[in-house]
Design an enzyme around this catalytic site. Structure first.
Site, PDB file in Angstrom:
ATOM      1  N   SER A 146     134.291 -12.078  27.113  1.00 41.31           N
ATOM      2  CA  SER A 146     135.557 -12.698  27.382  1.00 41.31           C
ATOM      3  C   SER A 146     136.642 -12.328  26.721  1.00 41.31           C
ATOM      4  O   SER A 146     136.354 -11.931  25.479  1.00 41.31           O
ATOM      5  CB  SER A 146     135.426 -14.392  27.551  1.00 41.31           C
ATOM      6  OG  SER A 146     136.509 -15.063  27.692  1.00 41.31           O
ATOM      7  N   TYR A 159     132.801 -21.732  22.615  1.00 45.49           N
ATOM      8  CA  TYR A 159     132.879 -20.774  23.758  1.00 45.49           C
ATOM      9  C   TYR A 159     133.483 -19.427  22.892  1.00 45.49           C
ATOM     10  O   TYR A 159     132.814 -18.552  23.142  1.00 45.49           O
ATOM     11  CB  TYR A 159     133.809 -21.225  24.957  1.00 45.49           C
ATOM     12  CG  TYR A 159     133.949 -20.212  25.950  1.00 45.49           C
ATOM     13  CD1 TYR A 159     132.712 -20.164  26.910  1.00 45.49           C
ATOM     14  CD2 TYR A 159     135.116 -19.505  26.002  1.00 45.49           C
ATOM     15  CE1 TYR A 159     132.971 -19.114  27.927  1.00 45.49           C
ATOM     16  CE2 TYR A 159     135.009 -18.445  27.182  1.00 45.49           C
ATOM     17  CZ  TYR A 159     134.038 -18.530  27.987  1.00 45.49           C
ATOM     18  OH  TYR A 159     134.247 -17.542  29.376  1.00 45.49           O
TER      19      TYR A 159
HETATM   20  P1  NAP Z   1     131.111 -19.673  37.545  1.00 41.87           P
HETATM   21  O1  NAP Z   1     131.330 -19.364  39.130  1.00 41.87           O
HETATM   22  O2  NAP Z   1     131.047 -21.236  37.059  1.00 41.87           O
HETATM   23  O3  NAP Z   1     129.795 -19.284  37.133  1.00 41.87           O
HETATM   24  C1  NAP Z   1     128.939 -19.586  36.102  1.00 41.87           C
HETATM   25  C2  NAP Z   1     127.651 -19.417  36.570  1.00 41.87           C
HETATM   26  O4  NAP Z   1     126.764 -19.596  35.337  1.00 41.87           O
HETATM   27  C3  NAP Z   1     127.064 -20.352  37.801  1.00 41.87           C
HETATM   28  O5  NAP Z   1     126.675 -19.472  38.500  1.00 41.87           O
HETATM   29  C4  NAP Z   1     126.069 -21.008  36.862  1.00 41.87           C
HETATM   30  O6  NAP Z   1     124.742 -21.151  37.812  1.00 41.87           O
HETATM   31  C5  NAP Z   1     125.570 -20.092  35.904  1.00 41.87           C
HETATM   32  N1  NAP Z   1     124.778 -20.781  34.638  1.00 41.87           N
HETATM   33  C6  NAP Z   1     125.231 -21.883  33.859  1.00 41.87           C
HETATM   34  N2  NAP Z   1     124.303 -22.193  33.197  1.00 41.87           N
HETATM   35  C7  NAP Z   1     123.364 -21.766  33.527  1.00 41.87           C
HETATM   36  C8  NAP Z   1     121.910 -21.603  33.223  1.00 41.87           C
HETATM   37  N3  NAP Z   1     121.703 -22.537  32.251  1.00 41.87           N
HETATM   38  N4  NAP Z   1     120.992 -20.758  33.757  1.00 41.87           N
HETATM   39  C9  NAP Z   1     121.508 -19.806  34.624  1.00 41.87           C
HETATM   40  N5  NAP Z   1     122.599 -19.800  34.880  1.00 41.87           N
HETATM   41  C10 NAP Z   1     123.630 -20.588  34.487  1.00 41.87           C
HETATM   42  O7  NAP Z   1     132.287 -19.129  36.596  1.00 41.87           O
HETATM   43  P2  NAP Z   1     132.738 -17.530  36.603  1.00 41.87           P
HETATM   44  O8  NAP Z   1     133.989 -17.447  36.269  1.00 41.87           O
HETATM   45  O9  NAP Z   1     132.160 -16.545  37.575  1.00 41.87           O
HETATM   46  O10 NAP Z   1     131.663 -17.226  35.166  1.00 41.87           O
HETATM   47  C11 NAP Z   1     130.788 -16.332  34.976  1.00 41.87           C
HETATM   48  C12 NAP Z   1     130.909 -15.497  33.609  1.00 41.87           C
HETATM   49  O11 NAP Z   1     132.180 -15.096  33.388  1.00 41.87           O
HETATM   50  C13 NAP Z   1     130.943 -16.525  32.516  1.00 41.87           C
HETATM   51  O12 NAP Z   1     129.785 -16.191  31.540  1.00 41.87           O
HETATM   52  C14 NAP Z   1     131.987 -16.894  31.913  1.00 41.87           C
HETATM   53  O13 NAP Z   1     131.921 -17.185  30.713  1.00 41.87           O
HETATM   54  C15 NAP Z   1     132.634 -15.414  32.029  1.00 41.87           C
HETATM   55  N6  NAP Z   1     134.305 -15.572  32.116  1.00 41.87           N
HETATM   56  C16 NAP Z   1     134.897 -16.142  33.043  1.00 41.87           C
HETATM   57  C17 NAP Z   1     136.366 -16.270  32.944  1.00 41.87           C
HETATM   58  C18 NAP Z   1     137.052 -16.889  34.077  1.00 41.87           C
HETATM   59  O14 NAP Z   1     138.220 -17.135  33.890  1.00 41.87           O
HETATM   60  N7  NAP Z   1     136.548 -17.338  35.087  1.00 41.87           N
HETATM   61  C19 NAP Z   1     136.747 -15.490  32.117  1.00 41.87           C
HETATM   62  C20 NAP Z   1     136.253 -14.632  31.019  1.00 41.87           C
HETATM   63  C21 NAP Z   1     134.797 -14.712  31.259  1.00 41.87           C
HETATM   64  P3  NAP Z   1     124.592 -22.737  38.475  1.00 41.87           P
HETATM   65  O15 NAP Z   1     125.911 -23.114  39.039  1.00 41.87           O
HETATM   66  O16 NAP Z   1     123.578 -22.305  39.344  1.00 41.87           O
HETATM   67  O17 NAP Z   1     124.295 -23.644  37.367  1.00 41.87           O
END
Ligand code: NAP
Length: 250
Positions: A146, A159
């Site tokens: 991130s 985080y």
């Molecule tokens: P998201 O749609 O909420 O995705 C998060 C995913 O992580 C969900 O599919 C969730 O699966 C999974 N997850 C959570 N706990 C887990 C566990 N214990 N085991 C397996 N899977 C798990 O949000 P996103 O934005 O796409 O995030 C994806 C990645 O991008 C994350 O690492 C986040 O830190 C990173 N990121 C996001 C942003 C942003 O602004 N959105 C910015 C920088 C980095 P379930 O729903 O099945 O629990």
């Protein structure tokens, strides 16, 4: 020609948001895709159906990656089903919005879950994937970190720390696994996936256009992942920032 024909990709947290975009992008390039989920079974089944309806191969696997035993089962069932592994994307993430100055709100549960999914989960999945990846002629690991690791801003202090740790894990693993396996990271800026329980005021600020005009979307990250996995043959230990210049330009 498709870039991932006869190749297998595991995407942790692959059923929603950025993970979903990456699953679909790799499937379009011919990969067999393992869509890992923890709770979002309906969404995972939808991603699998979408890939299969387009003639692709996909498998949904439930596993909490913050538990070593479940990470081992995830990789074992992926390798069983598609007879090998070429790419692991550690995308699963967990966080809660806790402003940095509200230190007393960092409960043990928040500390453990954030670190457990982001850092331990990525290490658990990587270490069990390594022997299988070593059998591939074009193996790599991609960690989704991130912009928080660079700006120290983000949903919580832990985080920020976990994403900074994963940045270091990326470099350490790249060192340890060369020359067989390249290990890189992608650091996205804010993407409106619903990942964080921001307050409406904070969310409004984050939703403003970037200095490049538009907002960042999950597809931008998927394209960076395709590049790192397919084309970046001379790149390892590196992070691509997909943040519209935020970290570099302030
Ligand atoms: P998201 O749609 O909420 O995705 C998060 C995913 O992580 C969900 O599919 C969730 O699966 C999974 N997850 C959570 N706990 C887990 C566990 N214990 N085991 C397996 N899977 C798990 O949000 P996103 O934005 O796409 O995030 C994806 C990645 O991008 C994350 O690492 C986040 O830190 C990173 N990121 C996001 C942003 C942003 O602004 N959105 C910015 C920088 C980095 P379930 O729903 O099945 O629990």
């Amino acid at each position: 020609m498709m870039k991932f024909e006869k190749k297998t990709v595991v995407v942790t947290g692959g059923s929603t948001g950025i993970g979903r975009a990456m699953c679909l992008a790799f499937a379009r390039e011919g990969a067999a895709v393992v869509v890992n989920y923890n709770r979002s079974k309906t969404e995972a089944d939808e991603v699998v159906a979408q890939i299969e309806n387009c003639g692709g191969r996909a498998l949904a696997v439930q596993a909490d990656v913050s538990r070593d035993r479940e990470a081992r089962r995830l990789i074992a069932s992926s390798v069983d089903r598609f007879s090998g592994l070429d790419l692991l994307i550690n995308n699963a993430g967990w966080t809660r919005f806790i402003p940095h100055h509200e230190l007393e709100r960092l409960s043990d549960e928040v500390l453990e879950n954030t670190w457990g999914v982001i850092v331990n989960g990525s290490i658990y999945c990587s270490r069990v994937a390594v022997p299988h990846l070593k059998a591939s002629s074009a193996a790599s690991i991609i960690n989704i970190t991130s912009i928080a690791a660079y700006t120290a801003q983000g949903s919580s202090l832990i985080y920020v720390a976990a994403k900074a740790a994963l940045t270091s894990v990326t470099k350490a693993l790249a060192r340890a696994l060369a020359p067989e396996i390249r290990v890189n990271a992608i650091a996205p800026g804010f993407i409106d996936t619903g990942f964080v329980n921001w307050t409406p005021e904070v969310l409004e600020g984050l939703q403003k256009p970037t200095r490049l005009g538009s907002t960042i979307d999950s597809e931008d990250v998927a394209k960076a992942a395709l590049y790192l996995a397919a084309d970046a043959k001379s790149t390892t230990g590196q992070t691509i920032l997909v943040d519209a210049g935020n970290a570099a330009l302030g």
